[in-house]
Enzyme design. Structure first.
Site, short mmCIF file in Angstrom:
data_model
loop_
_atom_site.label_atom_id
_atom_site.label_comp_id
_atom_site.label_asym_id
_atom_site.label_seq_id
_atom_site.Cartn_x
_atom_site.Cartn_y
_atom_site.Cartn_z
N GLY A 204 0.83 -1.20 0.00
CA GLY A 204 0.00 0.00 0.00
C GLY A 204 0.86 1.24 0.00
N THR A 208 0.08 4.40 5.34
CA THR A 208 -1.26 3.86 5.53
C THR A 208 -1.34 2.91 6.71
OG1 THR A 208 -0.68 2.26 3.82
CG2 THR A 208 -2.10 4.07 3.17
N THR A 211 3.41 -0.71 8.81
CA THR A 211 4.28 -1.02 9.94
C THR A 211 3.45 -1.17 11.22
OG1 THR A 211 5.98 0.30 8.85
CG2 THR A 211 6.35 -0.26 11.14
N HIS A 426 -9.82 35.24 -9.83
CA HIS A 426 -9.43 33.88 -10.23
C HIS A 426 -10.13 32.84 -9.34
CE1 HIS A 426 -6.36 30.86 -11.71
NE2 HIS A 426 -6.79 30.26 -10.61
N GLU A 427 -10.05 33.04 -8.03
CA GLU A 427 -10.64 32.07 -7.11
C GLU A 427 -12.15 32.04 -7.22
OE1 GLU A 427 -8.92 29.82 -5.85
OE2 GLU A 427 -6.99 30.77 -6.28
N HIS A 430 -13.23 29.96 -10.12
CA HIS A 430 -13.35 28.54 -9.80
C HIS A 430 -14.66 28.26 -9.07
CE1 HIS A 430 -9.38 27.26 -10.94
NE2 HIS A 430 -8.74 28.03 -10.07
N ASP A 503 -3.33 24.87 -12.12
CA ASP A 503 -4.61 24.47 -12.72
C ASP A 503 -4.37 23.73 -14.02
OD1 ASP A 503 -5.81 25.77 -10.65
OD2 ASP A 503 -6.26 27.60 -11.78
P1 ADP Z 1 3.56 2.70 6.58
O1 ADP Z 1 4.41 1.68 7.21
O2 ADP Z 1 2.38 2.14 5.85
O3 ADP Z 1 4.29 3.66 5.72
P2 ADP Z 1 3.11 3.45 9.29
O4 ADP Z 1 2.52 2.19 9.79
O5 ADP Z 1 4.54 3.69 9.62
O6 ADP Z 1 2.91 3.59 7.72
O7 ADP Z 1 2.22 4.64 9.82
C1 ADP Z 1 2.76 5.82 10.28
C2 ADP Z 1 1.89 6.41 11.36
O8 ADP Z 1 0.65 6.86 10.81
C3 ADP Z 1 1.51 5.43 12.42
O9 ADP Z 1 2.47 5.38 13.42
C4 ADP Z 1 0.19 5.97 12.92
O10 ADP Z 1 0.39 6.98 13.89
C5 ADP Z 1 -0.41 6.60 11.70
N1 ADP Z 1 -1.35 5.71 11.04
C6 ADP Z 1 -1.25 5.24 9.78
N2 ADP Z 1 -2.31 4.46 9.47
C7 ADP Z 1 -3.09 4.42 10.56
C8 ADP Z 1 -4.32 3.77 10.86
N3 ADP Z 1 -4.97 3.02 9.97
N4 ADP Z 1 -4.85 3.97 12.09
C9 ADP Z 1 -4.22 4.73 12.99
N5 ADP Z 1 -3.07 5.36 12.77
C10 ADP Z 1 -2.49 5.23 11.57
ZN ZN Z 2 -6.72 28.31 -9.96
MG MG Z 3 6.44 1.53 7.13
#
Ligand code: ADP
Ligand code: ZN
Ligand code: MG
Length: 615
Positions: A204, A208, A211, A426-427, A430, A503
């Site tokens: 991913g 996200t 880890t 401009h804004e 939009h 843009d």
């Molecule tokens: P990755 O390994 O996918 O790059 P990490 O697991 O290191 O990301 O995430 C970094 C930090 O972001 C985590 O320590 C946490 O604080 C936060 N985080 C990321 N995803 C979540 C989640 N689903 N729920 C809660 N905290 C999250």
């Molecule tokens: Zn613009």
């Molecule tokens: Mg990581």
């Protein structure tokens, strides 16, 4: 030992130098250092001094005669070579000199050997060890620890994380739950004859929670957690990475049941390419070792291997075959519900007002990763401190979303009134185009306060609910909205500025994907002319068509953008007065909310239809 040939050469040099130094010390430096200050005299002079009665004491050794002379009450030591002189004793007795033959003080040869050779070597060895440890620390690695791989493996008995800490990501959690269950009672699986997957690969985008998930699995299963990053395998010396892999698996098998987590596995798991000259020996050796270790260990013992990557397409096919990382657990960017949940999890760590609208915040952060959301909550807390408040408010969170999206406000930026006017139009261009179209997300906020990311102002749109599919019209309307800013400049000032660069980039990107990947044009029907790689890291598109087709694609992209631009102009021309009123309002306030914008727009519309009825 055998797997580190190279580093042993400097080691031999090191020992040779040490030996040489000890030799020098024993033969030259120490003797001169310790021998007392003496005067040398000839044998004749010595005899004369004895006869004159100036000598008080004489010591005779095998080859020297040392004597103490008491001139002017001050003792002086004289030495002279020993000459075969039978009358010497008679002379000494005659002059009443106290004399003796020294019996050589002999240490036992063993003690001598120990003092002269073993001791110094031991001292130097200890010094060397200290030095190497110091160097090793300084280089942040094990550059100087040879032979044995000192794998930096973290065994955390308890990671302290649980699935409750991971918000959203329900599918990933479910997939991993099975592994946890297996680690709890492997026998149940064995009884039925089911083989648990040896490894699961978390894939991913960055941030996200990959880890975090791995740690949570260990926490839930209450088993040791061996964590190592892919890049740590890659060492200065060929063969060290492989040694580390071996070490890691040996330790893990001793501690089973446990979890081995290899973060950023793409650092070692890259496809082995045959074409290139040389290749990367170290990485390939490490990967081969990993492959054979994964085959070698007995999965039923309860060692589960987790790995994480955001570049799964670069991984070697051999890693992904059944029996190795056969499970793939996608950890995608969180959806609306997921973002709300993540914000709530992190809000628990800060003091926060109890009337926070988490749903609104989640809607405003479409596309943000868990790490970014965690960062937003922290930024909000920092802002609350700056505002001298003891808890976080909605406004803090909203401002910190903008900080994460667009950077901090540039309060000191110098912008002339004329430029401010252009930016305001401009804004509003939009915003007005967005408001006048169906299938377009409502305006949430418009501001002309510049930001540190270079934006001179921006219009935030937030859709009510998140959809997984985008209609062709929606995408086209999006381009129309994007071209609205420049259109307003053209209509009002009759000239154009450089302020639309961003843009233009965005509009082109959307139009291009409509043509090349989404099959939204008649000309290309459902033909893909571009393929995406690196989808989790922003995505790189590469053209997959002939040159003539490429030319046609460009023409089609241009025609879509032109159509959209024209539509935006028409919308603004039809609402020329409203454009003026709204831009004036924005110029005065600098920042207006979506509600304020819509209220003023409705008022203007009502006034317009009123005056039309009167006429
Ligand atoms: P990755 O390994 O996918 O790059 P990490 O697991 O290191 O990301 O995430 C970094 C930090 O972001 C985590 O320590 C946490 O604080 C936060 N985080 C990321 N995803 C979540 C989640 N689903 N729920 C809660 N905290 C999250
Ligand atoms: Zn613009
Ligand atoms: Mg990581």
């Amino acid at each position: 030992m055998g797997d580190s040939k190279k580093p042993q050469k400097p080691m031999i040099y090191y020992y040779a130098m040490t030996l040489l130094f000890i030799l020098l010390l024993n033969t030259v430096i120490l003797p001169t250092f310790f021998s007392p200050k003496v005067n040398e005299v000839s044998y004749g002079n010595f005899l004369q001094m004895v006869d004159e009665g100036r000598i008080s004491k004489v010591e005779i050794t095998d080859n020297k005669i040392a004597s103490i002379c008491k001139d002017d009450g001050e003792d002086k030591i004289y030495v002279t070579g020993r000459v075969e002189d039978p009358q010497l004793v008679d002379r000494l007795i005659k002059s009443k000199v106290e004399f003796s033959q020294v019996i050589p003080k002999e240490n036992s040869p063993i003690v001598n050997f120990f003092l002269n050779w073993i001791m110094p070597i031991m001292i130097f060895f200890a010094l060397g060890q200290l030095f190497m440890r110091y160097m090793g620390n300084r280089m942040g690695g094990n550059a100087m620890t040879f032979g044995k791989s000192n794998a930096k493996i973290y065994v955390e008995a308890q990671t302290g994380k649980s699935f409750d800490d991971v918000a959203g990501q329900d599918e990933a959690k479910e997939a991993l739950m099975e592994l946890v269950d297996f680690l709890h009672n492997p026998d149940r699986y064995k009884a039925i004859g089911a083989n648990m997957p040896k490894g699961a690969l978390l894939v991913g985008p960055p941030g996200t929670g990959k880890t975090l998930l791995a740690k949570a699995v260990a926490g839930e299963a209450k088993v040791p957690f061996f964590s190592i990053s892919g890049s740590e395998f890659i060492e200065m010396f060929v063969g060290m990475g492989a040694a580390r892999v071996r070490d890691l698996f040996k330790q893990a098998q001793e501690k089973a049941p446990c979890i081995v987590f290899i973060d950023e596995i793409d650092a070692i798991g890259k496809k082995r390419d045959t074409g290139k000259f040389g290749g990367n020996d170290e990485r390939e050796q490490t990967l081969n070792q990993l492959l054979s270790e994964m085959d070698g260990f007995d999965g039923s013992k309860g060692v589960v291997i987790l790995a994480a990557t955001n570049r799964p397409e670069t991984l070697d096919k051999a890693l992904l075959r059944p029996g190795r990382f056969d499970r793939r657990v996608p950890v995608e960017l969180p959806d609306l519900k997921g973002r709300e949940a993540i914000l709530r999890v992190h809000a628990k760590n800060v003091k926060i007002a109890d009337n926070i609208d988490f749903n609104a915040l989640a809607r405003a952060t479409s596309g943000a990763s868990g790490a970014e959301l965690a960062n937003i909550v922290n930024e909000a807390a920092l802002r609350a401190v700056k505002m001298k408040r003891s808890y976080v408010e909605q406004a803090d969170l909203e401002e910190s979303i903008e900080v994460v999206i667009a950077g901090y406000q540039r309060k000191g930026a110098v912008i002339s009134p004329e430029e401010k006017r252009v930016i305001a139009y401009h804004e509003i261009g939009h915003a007005l185009v967005a408001a006048m179209q169906k299938n377009s997300a409502p305006v949430h906020k418009i501001t002309i306060i510049p930001r540190t990311n270079g934006a001179l102002g921006y219009t935030m749109q937030i859709s009510e609910n998140e959809s997984v599919l985008m209609k062709k019209e929606e995408l086209f309307n999006k381009i129309v909205t994007i071209t609205g800013g420049r259109s307003a400049e053209e209509i009002v000032f009759g000239s154009i500025t450089s302020g639309a660069a961003n843009d233009i980039e965005q509009a082109t990107k959307i139009a291009r994907s409509m043509v090349t990947r989404l099959g939204m044009t008649e000309e290309f029907d459902m033909m893909a002319t571009e393929i995406m790689s690196n989808v989790y890291l922003g995505g790189d598109a590469s053209l997959q068509c002939s040159e003539t087709t490429a030319g046609k694609i460009d023409a089609k992209v241009l025609s879509i953008i032109k159509d959209a631009h024209e539509k935006a102009r028409q919308i603004l021309l039809a609402n020329r007065e409203k454009l003026d009123v709204l831009a004036q309002f924005l110029l005065e306030k600098e920042t207006i909310t979506g509600e304020e914008f819509m209220a003023l727009l409705r008022k203007e519309e009502a006034a317009e239809s009123g005056s039309r009825e009167q006429a």
